[in-house]
Design an enzyme around this catalytic site. Structure first.
Site, PDB file in Angstrom:
ATOM      1  N   GLU A  66       0.754  -1.226   0.163  1.00  0.00           N
ATOM      2  CA  GLU A  66       0.005  -0.225   0.125  1.00  0.00           C
ATOM      3  C   GLU A  66       0.725   1.193  -0.114  1.00  0.00           C
ATOM      4  OE1 GLU A  66      -3.453   2.216   2.516  1.00  0.00           O
ATOM      5  OE2 GLU A  66      -3.020  -0.104   3.002  1.00  0.00           O
ATOM      6  N   ASP A 118      10.326   7.367   0.132  1.00  0.00           N
ATOM      7  CA  ASP A 118       9.780   7.434  -1.332  1.00  0.00           C
ATOM      8  C   ASP A 118       9.530   6.089  -1.783  1.00  0.00           C
ATOM      9  OD1 ASP A 118       9.065   7.819  -4.050  1.00  0.00           O
ATOM     10  OD2 ASP A 118      10.900   9.516  -4.081  1.00  0.00           O
ATOM     11  N   ASP A 141      -2.551  12.278  -2.746  1.00  0.00           N
ATOM     12  CA  ASP A 141      -2.550  13.682  -2.896  1.00  0.00           C
ATOM     13  C   ASP A 141      -3.084  14.016  -4.029  1.00  0.00           C
ATOM     14  OD1 ASP A 141      -2.332  16.419  -2.699  1.00  0.00           O
ATOM     15  OD2 ASP A 141      -0.710  16.339  -1.134  1.00  0.00           O
ATOM     16  N   LYS A 145      -4.205  21.871  -8.074  1.00  0.00           N
ATOM     17  CA  LYS A 145      -3.975  23.133  -8.797  1.00  0.00           C
ATOM     18  C   LYS A 145      -3.272  22.580 -10.119  1.00  0.00           C
ATOM     19  CE  LYS A 145      -3.706  26.515  -5.135  1.00  0.00           C
ATOM     20  NZ  LYS A 145      -2.931  27.475  -4.432  1.00  0.00           N
ATOM     21  N   ASP A 177     -11.136  10.498  -4.994  1.00  0.00           N
ATOM     22  CA  ASP A 177     -12.599  11.318  -4.904  1.00  0.00           C
ATOM     23  C   ASP A 177     -12.345  12.589  -5.615  1.00  0.00           C
ATOM     24  OD1 ASP A 177     -10.789  12.286  -2.922  1.00  0.00           O
ATOM     25  OD2 ASP A 177     -12.103  13.560  -1.841  1.00  0.00           O
ATOM     26  N   THR A 216     -13.701   5.354   5.510  1.00  0.00           N
ATOM     27  CA  THR A 216     -12.924   6.242   6.312  1.00  0.00           C
ATOM     28  C   THR A 216     -13.603   7.456   6.532  1.00  0.00           C
ATOM     29  OG1 THR A 216     -11.568   7.187   4.918  1.00  0.00           O
ATOM     30  CG2 THR A 216     -10.549   5.332   5.625  1.00  0.00           C
ATOM     31  N   PHE A 218     -12.578  10.500   5.982  1.00  0.00           N
ATOM     32  CA  PHE A 218     -12.044  11.034   4.834  1.00  0.00           C
ATOM     33  C   PHE A 218     -12.996  10.712   3.932  1.00  0.00           C
ATOM     34  CE2 PHE A 218      -9.883  11.546   1.052  1.00  0.00           C
ATOM     35  CZ  PHE A 218      -9.187  12.491   1.009  1.00  0.00           C
ATOM     36  N   GLU A 219     -13.282   9.493   3.548  1.00  0.00           N
ATOM     37  CA  GLU A 219     -14.169   9.454   2.321  1.00  0.00           C
ATOM     38  C   GLU A 219     -15.833   9.674   2.602  1.00  0.00           C
ATOM     39  OE1 GLU A 219     -15.534   5.460  -0.281  1.00  0.00           O
ATOM     40  OE2 GLU A 219     -14.022   5.165   1.188  1.00  0.00           O
TER      41      GLU A 219
END
Length: 237
Positions: A66, A118, A141, A145, A177, A216, A218-219
Site C-alpha cells: 500500500e 519514497d 494527494d 492546482k 475522490d 473512512t 475522509f471518504e
C-alpha cells in the site's frame, strides 16, 4: 527478463509528497519505540538490492504493497482482515506510521511491515520484478492546482514501474475522490501495455466500490462535500 522489466530505472525530478511535521503524541511515540525496530525501516537505509521479504516477514505469502497509508485507519483494518498476506505499507509521514503501529498493536496483527520514504525509490531499487501480488493507492494527494499536476504520484512512468513489480495476474487498485485525478489515473493505466482493466466493460471502466475497502472519515467527508469516489482495478498481463 522481458522488455517491460527493462523500463526502469525511472528517476523523478519532482516528488509527489511534502515533508510534514514529525511531532508525535505520547501514544504514537511509545508505539514507535516499541515496534519500529522490528516492523519498520527507512527506505534510504535499506541495503542495496531487493528486499528479502520472506525473511523479514518470517514466511512466504502473497505480498500487498500500500502506497501512502496515511494515519493507518484503512490500512490497519485491511491488514487485520487479510491474515494470509504479507502487508507492506510505505509512507513518508512518521506520526502516520506510528499511529498505524498503534492501531496494528490493538488489532494484534503480526503480518505488517512499514517503510518510511519514497515509494518510487522503494519500487525501483528494492523490489524485484514480479515481487508483488497487489499494489494499492488509495486517495493519494490530488495536487488539485493544474500547475501542481506534475507532482501527482500516478504518472505514466510510475505506473509502468509499479506494473513491472507486479506478478502476472497481480492487481493494481486505485481510488480517489477527485474527478480530474480519477480521469488521469484511468488514462495513464489504459495506456500502460502491462495492465488490463478488469472492469473495462463497465461504464467508464470504473470498478464497483469493493465492500471490503473500509469507509473512512475522509471518504465520508468527500461524500458530504459532493465528490464521487472512483475505483479502478487493473491486472498485470
Amino acid at each position: 527478463m522481458n522488455s517491460s522489466d527493462q523500463q526502469v530505472p525511472f528517476r523523478r525530478t519532482v516528488v509527489s509528497y511534502v515533508q510534514r511535521g514529525e511531532r508525535m503524541t505520547v501514544g504514537q511515540q511509545r508505539a514507535w519505540d516499541r515496534h519500529w525496530d522490528e516492523l519498520g525501516a527507512e527506505v534510504t537505509a535499506l541495503p542495496e538490492g531487493p528486499l528479502d521479504l520472506e525473511s523479514w516477514f518470517g514466511r512466504r505469502a502473497p505480498v500487498v504493497l500500500e502506497i501512502g497509508s496515511g494515519m493507518g485507519e484503512t490500512t490497519a483494518q485491511l491488514v487485520a482482515a487479510e491474515p494470509d498476506v504479507n502487508y507492506l505499507a510505505v509512507e513518508v509521514y512518521k506520526p502516520g506510521l506510528a499511529q498505524l503501529m498503534l492501531r496494528a498493536e490493538k488489532l494484534e496483527v503480526s503480518h505488517l511491515r512499514l517503510l518510511r520514504g519514497d515509494a518510487v525509490v522503494l519500487l525501483r531499487e528494492h523490489l524485484e520484478p514480479g515481487a508483488l501480488d497487489e499494489v494499492r493507492i488509495y486517495f493519494p494527494d490530488p495536487w488539485p492546482k493544474k500547475r501542481h499536476h506534475k507532482r501527482r504520484l500516478v504518472q505514466a512512468e510510475s505506473i509502468a514501474l509499479i506494473a513491472s513489480r507486479l506478478r502476472p495476474g497481480g492487481v493494481l487498485h486505485l481510488a480517489t475522490d477527485w474527478e480530474n485525478y480519477a480521469e488521469q489515473m484511468r488514462e495513464v493505466c489504459e495506456a500502460e501495455p502491462q495492465l488490463r482493466n478488469r472492469f473495462a466493460d463497465e461504464e467508464g471502466g470504473w470498478a464497483p466500490r469493493p465492500e471490503w475497502r473500509p469507509v473512512t472519515k475522509f471518504e465520508n467527508r468527500a461524500h458530504e462535500e459532493g465528490r464521487e469516489i472512483r475505483d479502478l482495478i487493473y491486472e498485470r498481463v
